[in-house]
Design a protein around this motif. Structure first.
Motif, short mmCIF file in Angstrom:
data_model
loop_
_atom_site.label_atom_id
_atom_site.label_comp_id
_atom_site.label_asym_id
_atom_site.label_seq_id
_atom_site.Cartn_x
_atom_site.Cartn_y
_atom_site.Cartn_z
N SER A 166 -32.31 -130.72 -65.52
CA SER A 166 -31.35 -131.42 -66.68
C SER A 166 -30.17 -130.89 -66.39
O SER A 166 -29.85 -129.73 -66.24
CB SER A 166 -32.00 -131.18 -67.84
N LEU A 167 -29.18 -131.72 -66.50
CA LEU A 167 -27.70 -131.40 -66.68
C LEU A 167 -27.30 -130.51 -67.78
O LEU A 167 -26.47 -129.45 -67.54
CB LEU A 167 -26.77 -132.58 -66.65
N GLN A 270 -19.97 -145.34 -70.64
CA GLN A 270 -19.18 -144.36 -71.49
C GLN A 270 -20.09 -143.61 -72.59
O GLN A 270 -19.86 -142.62 -72.91
CB GLN A 270 -18.19 -145.36 -72.36
N ARG A 271 -21.20 -144.45 -72.95
CA ARG A 271 -21.97 -143.53 -74.08
C ARG A 271 -22.90 -142.71 -73.05
O ARG A 271 -23.03 -141.72 -73.88
CB ARG A 271 -22.84 -144.81 -74.72
N PHE A 272 -23.22 -142.98 -72.13
CA PHE A 272 -24.10 -141.95 -71.44
C PHE A 272 -23.00 -140.81 -71.18
O PHE A 272 -23.58 -139.45 -71.26
CB PHE A 272 -24.23 -142.43 -69.93
N LEU A 278 -21.47 -134.35 -75.35
CA LEU A 278 -21.74 -133.89 -76.71
C LEU A 278 -22.77 -132.73 -76.67
O LEU A 278 -22.90 -131.75 -77.25
CB LEU A 278 -22.25 -135.13 -77.74
N ASN A 279 -24.02 -133.04 -76.04
CA ASN A 279 -24.94 -132.13 -75.90
C ASN A 279 -24.70 -130.97 -75.29
O ASN A 279 -24.89 -129.71 -75.62
CB ASN A 279 -26.13 -132.86 -75.18
N THR A 283 -25.07 -127.67 -77.45
CA THR A 283 -26.28 -126.73 -76.90
C THR A 283 -25.81 -125.32 -76.50
O THR A 283 -26.22 -124.33 -76.96
CB THR A 283 -27.03 -127.52 -75.93
N HIS A 284 -24.46 -125.43 -75.67
CA HIS A 284 -23.93 -124.14 -75.42
C HIS A 284 -22.72 -123.89 -75.82
O HIS A 284 -21.59 -124.17 -74.94
CB HIS A 284 -24.10 -124.14 -73.78
N PRO A 285 -22.33 -123.73 -77.06
CA PRO A 285 -20.83 -123.56 -77.43
C PRO A 285 -20.31 -122.44 -77.05
O PRO A 285 -20.88 -121.41 -76.62
CB PRO A 285 -21.27 -123.22 -79.11
N ILE A 286 -18.83 -122.27 -76.23
CA ILE A 286 -18.22 -121.46 -75.91
C ILE A 286 -17.93 -120.40 -76.75
O ILE A 286 -17.30 -120.79 -78.06
CB ILE A 286 -16.79 -121.78 -75.34
#
Length: 286
Positions: A166-167, A270-272, A278-279, A283-286
Motif C-alpha cells: 500500500s502506498l 483527480q479524486r484518486f 488525504l490518507n 494517517t501519518h501527520p508530520i
C-alpha cells in the motif's frame, strides 16, 4: 504507527562493469531505472529523447553495453533513434520500453532495430535480468532489421505485481529520501524506495490535472494524450495500478474522440490522487 516488516522485492543481479544508457522523456522513470541499475553495481547515463541518445552514441562516441529506449518520446522517438543507430552500424543492444502491448508493436520495435522488448508498467526484476542478458549475448549475429520473427528478441511482459502492499502504509515525504548510490558498489535499496517514487508521482499528477483539464477545454488533446501515456507507464511500475488503468482509459478516450469520457476519467484521476494525499497526511501527520 507500527512499521511492518518488509522483505526485499528484487533479485540481486550483478551489473558491475556494465554501462547502461537510459533514454526516456520522463524524469521520474529515468531516476527510478537509474537507481535500480546502480544498486546492482552498474553505471548509468541518461538522455531525455532519441536525439540526445544518438548524439551520445554516434557524435560523442560514448561506449555503453546496452540502451534502454522508451519508444514514444518528443523531439525524436525511440523508433527513429534505433533506426539511425542501426544505419550507422552501431551494434549496441537496444531494449524497447513501451506502454503499448498491441498486436504488431513488437514487430515494429524489431523492425526499427531493437533487440529486446519490455512492456510498461515495467517488471523491475525482468528489467534487471534483461540488462544482464543483453550485455552477455552475441547480438551482432542475431540483429535483424526486418519484421520477421527473430530468436534474438526476448519479450518480458510486466505481469508480475512487484508493487508495495500500500502506498499509504509509510511515513511522509520528509521521512524518505532517494539515497546517493555509488557507481560500481552494491548498496541495499531501502525497502520503501518505490513508495517514495509513488508519492512523488501522486503529487505530480495532482498538480498536473488542472492543466490537463484546461488543455481539454482548449482542444489540445495531444498534450493530454502524451501526459496520460507517461502516467500509464509510470503508475503500474511503482505500484499505482489503479492510476495506470485510469490513464490508459483517458488515452483510449482521446483516441476514440470520446470527449465526455476524457473529462470523466480526468476527474476520476483527480479524486484518486486527492484521496491518496488525504490518507497520507491524516494517517501519518508530520
Amino acid at each position: 504507527c507500527a512499521v511492518e516488516t518488509r522483505t526485499k522485492k528484487f533479485q540481486k543481479v550483478d551489473l558491475r562493469s556494465k554501462r547502461v544508457l537510459v533514454v526516456d522523456d520522463s524524469e521520474a522513470n529515468r531516476k527510478l531505472i537509474s537507481l535500480l541499475i546502480k544498486d546492482s553495481g552498474g553505471e548509468v547515463l541518461t538522455a531525455s529523447n532519441g536525439q540526445e541518445a544518438v548524439k551520445l552514441l554516434l557524435a560523442q562516441k560514448v561506449s555503453v553495453d546496452v540502451v534502454l529506449m522508451d519508444m514514444q518520446m518528443p523531439v525524436m522517438d525511440g523508433y527513429s533513434a534505433a533506426r539511425l543507430l542501426r544505419e550507422s552500424d552501431c551494434p549496441v543492444p537496444i531494449v524497447a520500453l513501451t506502454a503499448n502491448a498491441m498486436v504488431g508493436d513488437e514487430a515494429k520495435c524489431r523492425q526499427a532495430g531493437c533487440t529486446h522488448y519490455l512492456t510498461k508498467p515495467i517488471d523491475l526484476n525482468a528489467l534487471l535480468h534483461i540488462v544482464k542478458d543483453a550485455t552477455e549475448e552475441n547480438l551482432l549475429s542475431n540483429r535483424t532489421r526486418d519484421a520477421e520473427p527473430s530468436p534474438s528478441i526476448e519479450r518480458f511482459d510486466s505481469a508480475a505485481n512487484l508493487s508495495p502492499a500500500s502506498l499509504l502504509e509509510y511515513g511522509s515525504d520528509a521521512d524518505v529520501g532517494i539515497p546517493q548510490i555509488a557507481v560500481g558498489r552494491f548498496t541495499a535499496l531501502p525497502d520503501d524506495w518505490l513508495q517514495s517514487f509513488a508519492r512523488d508521482l501522486i503529487d505530480r499528477v495532482s498538480t498536473l490535472i488542472p492543466s490537463l483539464i484546461a488543455a481539454c477545454d482548449a482542444g489540445n488533446y495531444a498534450e493530454v494524450a502524451s501526459e496520460a501515456h507517461r502516467i500509464k507507464g509510470s503508475g503500474g511500475t511503482v505500484g499505482l495500478d489503479e492510476l495506470s488503468v485510469l490513464a490508459e482509459r483517458c488515452e483510449d478516450a482521446i483516441a476514440n474522440s470520446n470527449i465526455d469520457q476524457i473529462y470523466e476519467t480526468l476527474e476520476e484521476m483527480q479524486r484518486f490522487v486527492a484521496c491518496a494525499q488525504l490518507n497520507k497526511s491524516t494517517t501519518h501527520p508530520i
